[in-house]
Structure formats: C-alpha cells, structure tokens
Motif scaffolding. Sequence first.
Motif, PDB file in Angstrom:
ATOM      1  N   ASP A  23      13.150 -18.152 -14.090  1.00 28.65           N
ATOM      2  CA  ASP A  23      13.024 -16.836 -13.460  1.00 28.65           C
ATOM      3  C   ASP A  23      13.994 -16.677 -12.302  1.00 28.65           C
ATOM      4  O   ASP A  23      14.350 -17.633 -11.622  1.00 28.65           O
ATOM      5  CB  ASP A  23      11.590 -16.653 -12.958  1.00 28.65           C
ATOM      6  CG  ASP A  23      11.201 -17.701 -11.939  1.00 28.65           C
ATOM      7  OD1 ASP A  23      11.233 -17.399 -10.742  1.00 28.65           O
ATOM      8  OD2 ASP A  23      10.855 -18.843 -12.351  1.00 28.65           O
ATOM      9  N   ALA A  24      14.424 -15.443 -12.113  1.00 28.28           N
ATOM     10  CA  ALA A  24      15.270 -15.065 -10.984  1.00 28.28           C
ATOM     11  C   ALA A  24      14.846 -13.669 -10.541  1.00 28.28           C
ATOM     12  O   ALA A  24      14.021 -13.020 -11.189  1.00 28.28           O
ATOM     13  CB  ALA A  24      16.738 -15.106 -11.378  1.00 28.28           C
ATOM     14  N   MET A  25      15.409 -13.207  -9.435  1.00 27.65           N
ATOM     15  CA  MET A  25      15.024 -11.896  -8.901  1.00 27.65           C
ATOM     16  C   MET A  25      16.259 -11.211  -8.339  1.00 27.65           C
ATOM     17  O   MET A  25      17.271 -11.854  -8.040  1.00 27.65           O
ATOM     18  CB  MET A  25      13.952 -12.068  -7.827  1.00 27.65           C
ATOM     19  CG  MET A  25      14.410 -12.870  -6.618  1.00 27.65           C
ATOM     20  SD  MET A  25      13.037 -13.525  -5.625  1.00 27.65           S
ATOM     21  CE  MET A  25      12.467 -14.876  -6.651  1.00 27.65           C
ATOM     22  N   SER A  26      16.173  -9.923  -8.228  1.00 28.81           N
ATOM     23  CA  SER A  26      17.270  -9.154  -7.640  1.00 28.81           C
ATOM     24  C   SER A  26      16.684  -7.963  -6.900  1.00 28.81           C
ATOM     25  O   SER A  26      15.570  -7.510  -7.185  1.00 28.81           O
ATOM     26  CB  SER A  26      18.249  -8.680  -8.718  1.00 28.81           C
ATOM     27  OG  SER A  26      17.612  -7.762  -9.609  1.00 28.81           O
ATOM     28  N   VAL A  27      17.448  -7.464  -5.941  1.00 26.05           N
ATOM     29  CA  VAL A  27      17.060  -6.274  -5.170  1.00 26.05           C
ATOM     30  C   VAL A  27      18.233  -5.314  -5.169  1.00 26.05           C
ATOM     31  O   VAL A  27      19.364  -5.688  -4.815  1.00 26.05           O
ATOM     32  CB  VAL A  27      16.672  -6.642  -3.726  1.00 26.05           C
ATOM     33  CG1 VAL A  27      16.361  -5.377  -2.922  1.00 26.05           C
ATOM     34  CG2 VAL A  27      15.472  -7.586  -3.714  1.00 26.05           C
ATOM     35  N   THR A  28      17.973  -4.070  -5.586  1.00 25.44           N
ATOM     36  CA  THR A  28      19.006  -3.032  -5.593  1.00 25.44           C
ATOM     37  C   THR A  28      18.510  -1.844  -4.778  1.00 25.44           C
ATOM     38  O   THR A  28      17.420  -1.314  -5.042  1.00 25.44           O
ATOM     39  CB  THR A  28      19.318  -2.584  -7.033  1.00 25.44           C
ATOM     40  OG1 THR A  28      19.684  -3.716  -7.816  1.00 25.44           O
ATOM     41  CG2 THR A  28      20.434  -1.550  -7.035  1.00 25.44           C
ATOM     42  N   ARG A  29      19.303  -1.446  -3.788  1.00 24.23           N
ATOM     43  CA  ARG A  29      18.956  -0.291  -2.972  1.00 24.23           C
ATOM     44  C   ARG A  29      19.603   0.946  -3.595  1.00 24.23           C
ATOM     45  O   ARG A  29      20.827   1.028  -3.721  1.00 24.23           O
ATOM     46  CB  ARG A  29      19.413  -0.513  -1.530  1.00 24.23           C
ATOM     47  CG  ARG A  29      18.601  -1.637  -0.853  1.00 24.23           C
ATOM     48  CD  ARG A  29      19.289  -2.236   0.349  1.00 24.23           C
ATOM     49  NE  ARG A  29      18.476  -3.307   0.952  1.00 24.23           N
ATOM     50  CZ  ARG A  29      18.457  -4.563   0.520  1.00 24.23           C
ATOM     51  NH1 ARG A  29      19.184  -4.913  -0.527  1.00 24.23           N
ATOM     52  NH2 ARG A  29      17.689  -5.477   1.113  1.00 24.23           N
TER      53      ARG A  29
END
Length: 689
Positions: free
Chosen positions: A255-261
């Motif tokens: 698993d990995a994660m990302s944040v996009t504004r």
Amino acid sequence: MNLFFDESGEFKAGAVLSQQGEAYQVEMPSGKRAKVRAKDVLLQFAAPSAAQLMEEAQAIAGEIDLDFLWEVAGQEEFGFAELGTEYFGHEPKPHEAAGLIMRMHAAPIYFQKKGKGRYKAAPETALKAALAGIEKKRQQGLVQAQYVEELKAGRLPEAMRGNVLQLLFKPDKNSIEYKALETASNELQTQPQRLMLTVGGIASAHQLHFSKFLFDAFPKGIGFPPVELPNLPELPLAEVQAFSIDDVTTTEIDDAMSVTRLPDGKVRVGIHIAAPGLGIKRGDALDAIARQRLSTVYMPGDKITMLPDELVEIFTLGEGRACPALSLYATLDPSDWSLISTETRAERVPIAANLRHNDLDALVTEESLEAGTGDYPYKDDLVLLWQWVQLLEKGRMAKREAFGLRPEQNNRVDFNFYVEDEVVTILRRKRGAPLDKIVAELAIFANSTWGKLLHDHGVPGIYRSQGAGNGWAAKMQVRMVTHAAPHQGLGVDQYAWSTSPLRRYTDLVNQWQILACAEHGVTAPLVAPFKQRDADLFAIVSAFDAAYSSYAAFQSDMERYWCLRWLAQEKGDASGMQVEAVVLKDEIVRLTDIPLVIRMPGMPQAARGAQVRLDLLRWDEVDLSVEARVLDIQQADSEAVAEELDEEMSDDLLEADAEPVPDDAAADDAADSAAAGDAAADPEAAAKD
C-alpha cells in the motif's frame, strides 16, 4: 495321582485331591488349589512329583533339537506320544512327554497344534520362510542395538541422517531407526528431539521449531515451481506522487498513499494498493501457487512468501517506478473533512518514495504534527492526513460505542523483532503512533469502502465480521463471511480485507471482485470471478482460516523462542536472571522489556498493572517453557499502565482473532487489525510454561 494339564495355554502339574465327574480338584506345588477339567489333562502319572516333573520337563525341552524333531515328525498329523516314541526310541516317560509337549508348543513355526495333544509339522516352505524372518529380525535387532549404542555415545547413525525429520515428527514406529531412537531416549531419560539436538541430527532449537512447522505446513518444501510472469494490461498513468510507510525490513509493499490539492480548494487522498489481481487470474498457475499457501508466513528474521519473489517484484510498490495499482480516491472538504465522493480505478501509480518507520517515528510525533514543526519527507501531506484520520478514528469509535463496546485505548506497546546472524534485537514500539494511525485508518477506510462497493454491486466478497450471534462469546468472535456484515470492534458497517493482496489470498480474491465492479459497474455480478453462493468462495474462507491460524500459532511460538534467545544473550546462559514484569491477569505476567508472557501458578493476588520483579530460574528453548519465582510485587505506578493492560486483556478482545503482526509489515497489519483492536491475543493462550 498327579496331572500334567493345559491351563489357558500354560502348562502346569499338580497332585489330585479329589475327582468329581469330569473335574479334578488339584493342588499345585505352590500350595494353590485349582479345578481342572478332564479335557485339559494331557498326562496322568504317579511319579515323579508334580514339582519334579516340571523341573525335569523343562530340562528335556531345552535339550530337544527342533530341526531333528521336525524331520522325525513327517508330514502327517500325530499325537505327542507317537512322536515321543520315535524321537526318544522308547515310550516317553512322563517328564519326557511333558518336555516334548512344552517344546512343540513353544515352537509354532515348526509345529501346528491340531487338538488336544495333537500336532502337525509345518510345511517345508512355510518353515523356511518363518526361519528366514526370524533371522532377519535377529539381524535387525543387532543393527538396532548398534544404533542405540551410537546414539548413547553422542553419534548420529548414518542410516538416520536422511530421515531425521520423519523420525521426529511422523515416524514409522515399526522401523528399527525409530525403535533405536526411542530406546536410546528412554535409556538416557531424555526426549527424542533433545537427543537429536545432542547428536547433531538437528542443528539448533530454532531449526527444530522451524523444521517441525515446515514438515507439517509445507511437506513438499517452500520452493516455488518455475513460473511464467504475466502480461499486464495497458493502464493509465495516475497524476500523483505516492509514497509508502513501512518497516525497514518490508519487501512486499502492498500500500501507498498520495495527497492532491485540487484547484477548488478540495483535497483528494489516494490509497493505492498493489494489484497482482491484474496479472493473476482465477484458476491459472499463479493462482494455484497463491491458493496453496494462502498467506505469507512471518517469523522474526524471516518469512515464507505467498508469491514467488519475481512476481512480487512486478507488483510491489517500489519507489522510482510507476506500479500497477488499484486506487481508491477520496475527495474531501478540508473545512470540515467531510467526504464528498470516492472513486476506484486501476492504473499505474508513480511511487516517489518508500518511507520507513525506523527513520521517521522519532520525527513524526503527535506534537510535531499538531504544531507543523519538524523536517521530514512529505511533511505537509502527513500533517493533512493526520487531521483527517483523527476524524476517521473518532467516527469509528462513536460507532463502536454505539454497538455497546468500550472506547479503544491506543497506549498499548508493540514489540518489533530483528534477527541478524542469530542475534535478536527486540524493540518496544508504542501502538497508535502517528504513522501507524495514518496507515491504519487509511486501510480501514479502504477496506470498509470497498466492502460497501462489493455489497452495493451485488458481488460477493470475503468479509470479517464481529458482533453477530447471541451471547457474549458469539458476539466477540471475529468471523469470516461472504456477505457484508458489521465489524463492531472496528466500528464499521462492513470490512473486507483488500489492502494486502501480495500477502493474503483473501485480499487477492477481493481485489478480483473489486476490479470487476470498477470496470463493469452494474454488470459486475455477471463477470466477477466469483458469483453469489459460489461454493469455491466458502472453501477458500475455510482453508484460509485454518492456514492463517496455523501460521499465527507458529509466529507466536517463534516470537517466544526469540524472547528466550534474548534472555540467553543478556545473561550468557539459560539460567538465573532477574527481570521486571507487569501483571496482565490473575497469574499471568509479561516481561517489561520483551513480550514474553509467563504463567506464575500460586502467585499472590495482584491488581492488573502491578509491577513484579521475577527471578527467572531457567528457561528451555526446546519446549519454550520458563521457570520463575516472584521476588517482589508493587502496585501499578499510574492509571496509564492499567489502561494499557485493560486494552491488552480487555474482554472485548479476548475472543477476537489473533492477527499476526509481522516485523516487515507491522504497519499494514496494524491497519487491518492490531491498531483497531481486531487482533489482541490472549496471553493465557500464549503462556506455555
């Protein structure tokens, strides 16, 4: 008058006291009296005395040459008196006749009994075969005796080198090797496995435990057959820069994660899961491998992977690559962190970094996240995620309490094991640390969201449920089911394991089903690999439960073994050491520095959380036992200790499933269960002393 008679296959002689019809009252030389039936009487004689006859008959029996007697007997049935005349050259005297009977009776391979006092010589072919068998047995007895002497002298017989594990764990108890091992062990007053350690059949107690597990769980070995790597479909490239958070030893990065504004001020959080389901298809050769193993097996310092390394390498979310992944995007309003929408899609996800707990745990603290201080990678993203996951946890806890369960405590302590060159390091790590919580809450969110997706599309999956049933025990039991059902311990309406498809077969199965929903929408029930009421899905659940329990028990045993090795490292031997411990429940204590649980029968009653000083008298790495005595008991130093142990031993958790927490995937499994209370093991069950 005296009688020589047969009493249940045993020949005796005695003096007649009286006779009544077909029965005699007889007195034995010992003085004992017995009733003898006429049909059992073989000889009547006046002299010698009964005692003298038995003595002389036994001497005669010992002198008779069986081979010559067999030749004299011929092939026709005969009475003992007839053969006696032929053999002795005269009508046999009472002691000679009795000796002859005793000799023939004791040699059934030469003479077959045909009736009262009547016999028949065995056929020549049968006699030769029987004699050959006796000789073979005699020779085997000599070899067995030689093996026993070698074992007692501390040497492993050459014949045993190739089947040590078979002899220990699933022996042929009729083999001379097993009989020799058992005899030598008995004579040395030890156990076979300890004797094998002494003679070098097993190199160490560690190998003994590991070999026993492999013999039971992987009888064909842990190697993989040659595999043909799959071709992957064309996938769009995600416009994100994702990162993972794992232990330093993790190689199967699920698993990995990302944040996009987003331009409108909203935030899109991506939860990216490795997608072996895109390459492995139900029923193909790779599926057969995964289904046979069902899960990666973890133990301190080692693991047995569910999938071959070359296949893991294709799908693991390694940094610097665009990896095939199943992504769940959650669009959020950061003003109140409300969830606006979710979207699931298969794509290639650029993995910018693989972050490690070992590097970041000291930097990423609750205080630094709240204040926005510190210097570490993806700081802004982690600060944002921290704010959201706290609300996710708060919502779960509210639902958990609504189910009637106590609030969850996050101040338990976990322990990580690191083994290198047979030296073990055990590190304490507080459960619920910020990075743990971020990974845990995102995984719980994904598993719950995808579980609802399957349910809404009418596609079956594999769920974990807690709370159904009548009675406390039934409500606390965590079960695996194929339909959406609440998991009250986690505080979610449904929970489908989906975030570790490289390590658990259930997650791979769910990923196939989720991919069908993402690609086909309302027609997913028609094309999903598993349809409603698929008997094979129930079979997978049953097999996984059994295998996972076995693997968890093995992991627990190996962690206990390495705890004992840690003691030996600290002390230098396996005896005499004073340690600090804490009372978990009644007579159950756990060491403060390592997760070694010990039962202390007869220990004075002490409150949960009380500090205890123990004198460890000795411990055994073979049977994993510990012998200790209590030196001193103090009350708990603070409410925090009691709260920690309340959570560790809470009734809500004692009946929950014992999810193993592997060293190289601690964050992942914390997400699925441990950090959320789905996996507290009962120390009573763990105590083996």
